[in-house]
Design a protein around this motif. Sequence first.
Motif, PDB file in Angstrom:
ATOM      1  N   MET A  91       0.932  -1.167  -0.018  1.00  0.00           N
ATOM      2  CA  MET A  91       0.034   0.022  -0.015  1.00  0.00           C
ATOM      3  C   MET A  91       0.740   1.231  -0.105  1.00  0.00           C
ATOM      4  SD  MET A  91      -2.898   0.910   2.688  1.00  0.00           S
ATOM      5  CE  MET A  91      -1.782   1.105   4.215  1.00  0.00           C
ATOM      6  N   PRO A  92       0.580   2.139  -0.984  1.00  0.00           N
ATOM      7  CA  PRO A  92       1.498   3.579  -1.173  1.00  0.00           C
ATOM      8  C   PRO A  92       0.789   4.373   0.215  1.00  0.00           C
ATOM      9  CG  PRO A  92      -0.093   3.293  -2.744  1.00  0.00           C
ATOM     10  CD  PRO A  92      -0.322   2.194  -2.173  1.00  0.00           C
ATOM     11  N   GLN A  93       1.867   4.405   1.405  1.00  0.00           N
ATOM     12  CA  GLN A  93       1.085   5.117   2.400  1.00  0.00           C
ATOM     13  C   GLN A  93       1.211   6.598   2.263  1.00  0.00           C
ATOM     14  OE1 GLN A  93       2.658   3.372   6.146  1.00  0.00           O
ATOM     15  NE2 GLN A  93       2.968   1.529   5.125  1.00  0.00           N
ATOM     16  N   ASP A  94       2.484   7.025   2.055  1.00  0.00           N
ATOM     17  CA  ASP A  94       2.665   8.509   1.965  1.00  0.00           C
ATOM     18  C   ASP A  94       2.336   9.159   0.908  1.00  0.00           C
ATOM     19  OD1 ASP A  94       3.617   8.472   4.665  1.00  0.00           O
ATOM     20  OD2 ASP A  94       5.794   8.074   3.824  1.00  0.00           O
ATOM     21  N   THR A  95       2.631   8.640  -0.388  1.00  0.00           N
ATOM     22  CA  THR A  95       2.248   8.938  -1.754  1.00  0.00           C
ATOM     23  C   THR A  95       0.810   9.117  -1.856  1.00  0.00           C
ATOM     24  OG1 THR A  95       2.366   6.548  -2.688  1.00  0.00           O
ATOM     25  CG2 THR A  95       4.408   8.498  -2.660  1.00  0.00           C
ATOM     26  N   SER A  96      -0.015   8.084  -1.420  1.00  0.00           N
ATOM     27  CA  SER A  96      -1.508   8.221  -1.480  1.00  0.00           C
ATOM     28  C   SER A  96      -2.221   9.275  -0.750  1.00  0.00           C
ATOM     29  CB  SER A  96      -2.077   6.875  -0.791  1.00  0.00           C
ATOM     30  OG  SER A  96      -1.817   6.464   0.474  1.00  0.00           O
ATOM     31  N   ARG A  97      -1.561   9.767   0.584  1.00  0.00           N
ATOM     32  CA  ARG A  97      -1.859  10.764   1.109  1.00  0.00           C
ATOM     33  C   ARG A  97      -1.702  12.182   0.376  1.00  0.00           C
ATOM     34  NH1 ARG A  97       0.430   8.077   5.601  1.00  0.00           N
ATOM     35  NH2 ARG A  97      -0.923   7.085   7.105  1.00  0.00           N
ATOM     36  N   MET A  98      -0.663  12.208  -0.209  1.00  0.00           N
ATOM     37  CA  MET A  98      -0.550  13.370  -1.271  1.00  0.00           C
ATOM     38  C   MET A  98      -1.244  13.306  -2.146  1.00  0.00           C
ATOM     39  SD  MET A  98       1.734  14.832   0.506  1.00  0.00           S
ATOM     40  CE  MET A  98       2.891  14.579   1.915  1.00  0.00           C
ATOM     41  N   ALA A  99      -1.456  12.020  -3.012  1.00  0.00           N
ATOM     42  CA  ALA A  99      -2.636  12.285  -3.768  1.00  0.00           C
ATOM     43  C   ALA A  99      -3.979  12.788  -3.596  1.00  0.00           C
ATOM     44  CB  ALA A  99      -2.683  10.729  -4.700  1.00  0.00           C
ATOM     45  N   MET A 100      -4.351  12.197  -2.393  1.00  0.00           N
ATOM     46  CA  MET A 100      -5.656  12.593  -1.650  1.00  0.00           C
ATOM     47  C   MET A 100      -5.648  14.316  -1.799  1.00  0.00           C
ATOM     48  SD  MET A 100      -6.364  10.066   1.065  1.00  0.00           S
ATOM     49  CE  MET A 100      -6.187   8.195   0.859  1.00  0.00           C
ATOM     50  N   VAL A 101      -4.424  14.895  -1.468  1.00  0.00           N
ATOM     51  CA  VAL A 101      -4.541  16.266  -1.354  1.00  0.00           C
ATOM     52  C   VAL A 101      -4.788  16.857  -2.762  1.00  0.00           C
ATOM     53  CG1 VAL A 101      -2.788  18.267  -0.668  1.00  0.00           C
ATOM     54  CG2 VAL A 101      -3.022  16.243   0.978  1.00  0.00           C
ATOM     55  N   VAL A 102      -4.083  16.399  -3.595  1.00  0.00           N
ATOM     56  CA  VAL A 102      -4.134  16.899  -5.045  1.00  0.00           C
ATOM     57  C   VAL A 102      -5.848  16.850  -5.426  1.00  0.00           C
ATOM     58  CG1 VAL A 102      -3.451  16.477  -7.440  1.00  0.00           C
ATOM     59  CG2 VAL A 102      -1.729  16.449  -5.552  1.00  0.00           C
ATOM     60  N   LEU A 103      -6.287  15.486  -5.208  1.00  0.00           N
ATOM     61  CA  LEU A 103      -7.329  15.231  -5.701  1.00  0.00           C
ATOM     62  C   LEU A 103      -8.503  16.240  -4.939  1.00  0.00           C
ATOM     63  CD1 LEU A 103      -7.543  11.436  -6.239  1.00  0.00           C
ATOM     64  CD2 LEU A 103      -7.434  12.962  -7.710  1.00  0.00           C
ATOM     65  N   ALA A 104      -8.171  16.647  -3.657  1.00  0.00           N
ATOM     66  CA  ALA A 104      -9.265  17.345  -3.020  1.00  0.00           C
ATOM     67  C   ALA A 104      -8.992  18.854  -3.376  1.00  0.00           C
ATOM     68  CB  ALA A 104      -8.908  17.048  -1.595  1.00  0.00           C
ATOM     69  N   THR A 105      -7.846  19.289  -3.517  1.00  0.00           N
ATOM     70  CA  THR A 105      -7.629  20.884  -3.803  1.00  0.00           C
ATOM     71  C   THR A 105      -7.426  21.257  -5.166  1.00  0.00           C
ATOM     72  OG1 THR A 105      -5.125  20.407  -3.462  1.00  0.00           O
ATOM     73  CG2 THR A 105      -6.294  20.792  -1.633  1.00  0.00           C
ATOM     74  N   GLY A 106      -6.857  20.162  -5.986  1.00  0.00           N
ATOM     75  CA  GLY A 106      -6.647  20.695  -7.365  1.00  0.00           C
ATOM     76  C   GLY A 106      -7.780  21.199  -8.080  1.00  0.00           C
ATOM     77  N   PRO A 107      -9.173  20.533  -8.171  1.00  0.00           N
ATOM     78  CA  PRO A 107     -10.236  21.158  -9.003  1.00  0.00           C
ATOM     79  C   PRO A 107     -10.683  22.600  -8.450  1.00  0.00           C
ATOM     80  CG  PRO A 107     -10.595  18.764  -8.522  1.00  0.00           C
ATOM     81  CD  PRO A 107      -9.428  19.200  -7.620  1.00  0.00           C
ATOM     82  N   ILE A 108     -10.549  22.842  -7.211  1.00  0.00           N
ATOM     83  CA  ILE A 108     -11.190  24.065  -6.613  1.00  0.00           C
ATOM     84  C   ILE A 108     -10.179  25.173  -6.971  1.00  0.00           C
ATOM     85  CG2 ILE A 108      -9.983  23.978  -4.346  1.00  0.00           C
ATOM     86  CD1 ILE A 108     -13.508  25.057  -5.038  1.00  0.00           C
ATOM     87  N   ILE A 109      -9.037  24.892  -7.319  1.00  0.00           N
ATOM     88  CA  ILE A 109      -7.994  25.869  -7.726  1.00  0.00           C
ATOM     89  C   ILE A 109      -8.271  26.554  -9.130  1.00  0.00           C
ATOM     90  CG2 ILE A 109      -5.459  26.481  -8.604  1.00  0.00           C
ATOM     91  CD1 ILE A 109      -4.730  24.107  -6.558  1.00  0.00           C
TER      92      ILE A 109
END
Length: 305
Positions: free
Chosen positions: A266-284
């Motif tokens: 399981m990609p632990q740290d990178t998946s957390r960063m991917a969640m940040v991108v998915l959560a904040t990217g569109p609203i930018i």
Amino acid sequence: MSANAVKSRDFHRLSSVWNIIFNCIAGGFAILCIFPFLFVVLISFTDEGSLARDGYQLIPAKWSLEAYKYVFGSGDTLLRSYGVTIAVTVIGTLVSLLLISLYAYAISRKSFKYRNFFAFFAFFTMLFNGGLVPTYIIVTQLLGLKDSIWALVLPLAVNAFYIMILRTFYITSVPDALIESAKIDGAGEFRTFLRIVLPLSLPGLATIGLFSTLGYWNDWFNALLYIDNPNLVPLQSMLMRIETSMQFIMQNSQNSSLSLEAMRSMPQDTSRMAMVVLATGPIIFAYPFFQRYFIQGLTIGAVKE
């Protein structure tokens, strides 16, 4: 030309050297603001093994899409949560702008008899609230909004702070003479509001709209309280559930060899960063639509010399 005018003109004129220096300073601050998000994006595309071995690097030693594959491993659930969040954000922002603009306009007019009462009523809610339990009872039992998209829209529709901001904007930016002239021409309150007040209030409405959009997009707490239907789970709540599942696997990995194997893959740290991108990217991408009026809206009530 007077001496004072010449001094004032020379004071506001910058040489090319100072112009370059100030542009470099402004560009440096811009890079400092943008760099953290870009770094998070780079980490989300980093291989988990190389991240654990080499640490955080500006240029990853090995690129990988495993983090996004893991996050999107829930199938169409994540896409559905995106759709719910977009629908809630659009509907909620429109409803919020409608209610706040009408409320703020009413208490901004001196001719409104009860303007002080309703202004105090809005201000009072900024200091005190009914509490979480009464709010939950009203939303679920009295209004019957549990497992409804309106349970994600209505609790955030009216914000007293936004009402006060927009009221100040109406008072300082909409001349009373225009409203009086519209009344002389026979226009009613709603026609005056739609034809005269709203076109002059675009900076304030854009600012409030941006704040409301961010509030709806980032909201996860109301979904935690009122949503049990998996088809109505918004994006932020869905990402939080994925994070919770990851933590559960990590905490119980020593009790099962299967869980240990799952944790290793399981990609632990990178998946957390991917969640940040998915959560904040569109609203930018929503910011450029408000940028034209945003700066002017932030200076509501500013003192002019």
